[in-house]
Design a protein around this motif. Sequence first.
Motif, PDB file in Angstrom:
ATOM      1  N   ARG A 160       0.755  -1.153  -0.108  1.00  0.00           N
ATOM      2  CA  ARG A 160      -0.087  -0.106   0.104  1.00  0.00           C
ATOM      3  C   ARG A 160       0.970   1.232   0.057  1.00  0.00           C
ATOM      4  O   ARG A 160       0.251   2.171  -0.712  1.00  0.00           O
ATOM      5  CB  ARG A 160      -0.899  -0.242   1.319  1.00  0.00           C
ATOM      6  CG  ARG A 160      -2.018  -0.841   1.044  1.00  0.00           C
ATOM      7  CD  ARG A 160      -3.114  -0.683   2.093  1.00  0.00           C
ATOM      8  NE  ARG A 160      -4.101  -1.304   1.798  1.00  0.00           N
ATOM      9  CZ  ARG A 160      -5.368  -1.971   2.610  1.00  0.00           C
ATOM     10  NH1 ARG A 160      -5.060  -1.396   4.124  1.00  0.00           N
ATOM     11  NH2 ARG A 160      -6.156  -2.485   2.235  1.00  0.00           N
ATOM     12  N   LYS A 161       1.719   1.215   0.942  1.00  0.00           N
ATOM     13  CA  LYS A 161       2.769   2.285   0.879  1.00  0.00           C
ATOM     14  C   LYS A 161       3.390   2.640  -0.770  1.00  0.00           C
ATOM     15  O   LYS A 161       3.457   3.825  -0.886  1.00  0.00           O
ATOM     16  CB  LYS A 161       4.156   2.060   1.894  1.00  0.00           C
ATOM     17  CG  LYS A 161       4.624   3.263   2.302  1.00  0.00           C
ATOM     18  CD  LYS A 161       5.583   2.837   3.459  1.00  0.00           C
ATOM     19  CE  LYS A 161       6.785   4.156   3.455  1.00  0.00           C
ATOM     20  NZ  LYS A 161       7.548   4.591   2.337  1.00  0.00           N
ATOM     21  N   THR A 162       3.912   1.651  -1.052  1.00  0.00           N
ATOM     22  CA  THR A 162       4.345   1.741  -2.382  1.00  0.00           C
ATOM     23  C   THR A 162       3.384   2.251  -3.574  1.00  0.00           C
ATOM     24  O   THR A 162       3.702   3.181  -4.453  1.00  0.00           O
ATOM     25  CB  THR A 162       4.978   0.264  -3.047  1.00  0.00           C
ATOM     26  OG1 THR A 162       5.808  -0.302  -2.399  1.00  0.00           O
ATOM     27  CG2 THR A 162       5.546   0.363  -4.697  1.00  0.00           C
ATOM     28  N   ARG A 213       0.873   4.228  -2.952  1.00  0.00           N
ATOM     29  CA  ARG A 213       0.637   5.528  -2.386  1.00  0.00           C
ATOM     30  C   ARG A 213       1.830   6.556  -3.153  1.00  0.00           C
ATOM     31  O   ARG A 213       1.527   7.598  -3.788  1.00  0.00           O
ATOM     32  CB  ARG A 213       0.760   6.119  -0.731  1.00  0.00           C
ATOM     33  CG  ARG A 213      -0.489   5.667  -0.519  1.00  0.00           C
ATOM     34  CD  ARG A 213      -0.423   6.476   1.018  1.00  0.00           C
ATOM     35  NE  ARG A 213       0.442   6.049   1.941  1.00  0.00           N
ATOM     36  CZ  ARG A 213       0.413   4.865   2.641  1.00  0.00           C
ATOM     37  NH1 ARG A 213      -0.777   4.335   2.747  1.00  0.00           N
ATOM     38  NH2 ARG A 213       1.526   4.753   3.673  1.00  0.00           N
ATOM     39  N   ASP A 214       3.004   5.919  -3.028  1.00  0.00           N
ATOM     40  CA  ASP A 214       4.132   6.821  -3.633  1.00  0.00           C
ATOM     41  C   ASP A 214       3.859   6.853  -5.308  1.00  0.00           C
ATOM     42  O   ASP A 214       4.152   7.842  -6.050  1.00  0.00           O
ATOM     43  CB  ASP A 214       5.505   6.004  -3.568  1.00  0.00           C
ATOM     44  CG  ASP A 214       5.785   5.981  -1.901  1.00  0.00           C
ATOM     45  OD1 ASP A 214       5.163   6.927  -1.255  1.00  0.00           O
ATOM     46  OD2 ASP A 214       6.709   5.530  -1.652  1.00  0.00           O
TER      47      ASP A 214
END
Length: 324
Positions: free
Chosen positions: A310-312, A314-315
């Motif tokens: 999820r973090k990736t 978002r980026d």
Amino acid sequence: MQHPVRVVSGMRPTGALHLGHFHGVLQSWLRLQGEHDCYFFVADWHALTDQVQPVAETAIYDMVVDWLAAGIDPQRTTLFIQSRMPEHAELFTLLAMHTPLSWLERVPGFKEVAERHPSFGRLGYPLLQAADILAYKATHVPVGQDQSAHLELCREVARRLNQVVGAALFPEPAAVFSPTPRLSGLDGRKMSKSAGNAIGMREAPQEVRKKVVRMPTDPRRVHRGDVGEPERCPVWALHQVSTPSAEFAPLASGCRSAAIGCVDCKQVLLDHLLPQQAEWRARAVQHMAEPKQVHWLVEVGTERARVMARKTLRDVREGLGLKV
Ligand code: SF4
């Protein structure tokens, strides 16, 4: 930007694994899990690119049990199931926007696949592999020699997206090659379930003994006094992965001088192979007695993987100007 070392690798759900899987893949995983942050996943979407029948749950969990039996440690590594991660599909879509078709056409085998299985999913699966890897910003990927073109595509895709967003969002992952990429089976051809020449990791000892006793050897060794050449014998390939290397020289010279017979040579192999399989079997029995625990381990890993993916995403969304 310096990316932390991270390893990502997946296996299609094939059910219980054989010695070729152990020596070709799991041994690398075991080494890597002791050194790095590792993400190992069940590639069930990839299974659907080649098969028309649905993915069987037993094929997934029998395989995961063998990972655990081999010593893959869910406390140290993140184990998860690909199809539970819609983030891979989203990243695949976003990467696809910047991947020229010609890059996929360059992947070896593309033409044959286009003729035999011309589904979009099958043709695009090297790009899905890139999404599997880049979702975790992997720096290293264990691959066989035959998959290095796929990893090269992944590196190109990462480079292209970094250019598009103007930041080093993704590392360009490096290949980690297995020391035993291709283990030969009972008949000397590559070990595989479909070829019927495999020894299962936790196959019953009496079955393994029968299989080894029946294995062909160097065809010149017909009688006890005939000399042979280990390199021409499929039993030797199994010695290479199961027998301690200190025993190679006496076995090889015994074969070349006919000082040992094939029956004795095979017994040495069984003396080393069977205890190793007994360990795997004992661990597998424990895990199979607690199927809920195995499901829970995968569940925990899947949620841990989701945080990273999820973090990736978002980026990537932010880099591409999509509303976050
Ligand atoms: S002695 Fe061993 S290596 Fe040599 S042919 Fe017989 S089984 Fe094969």
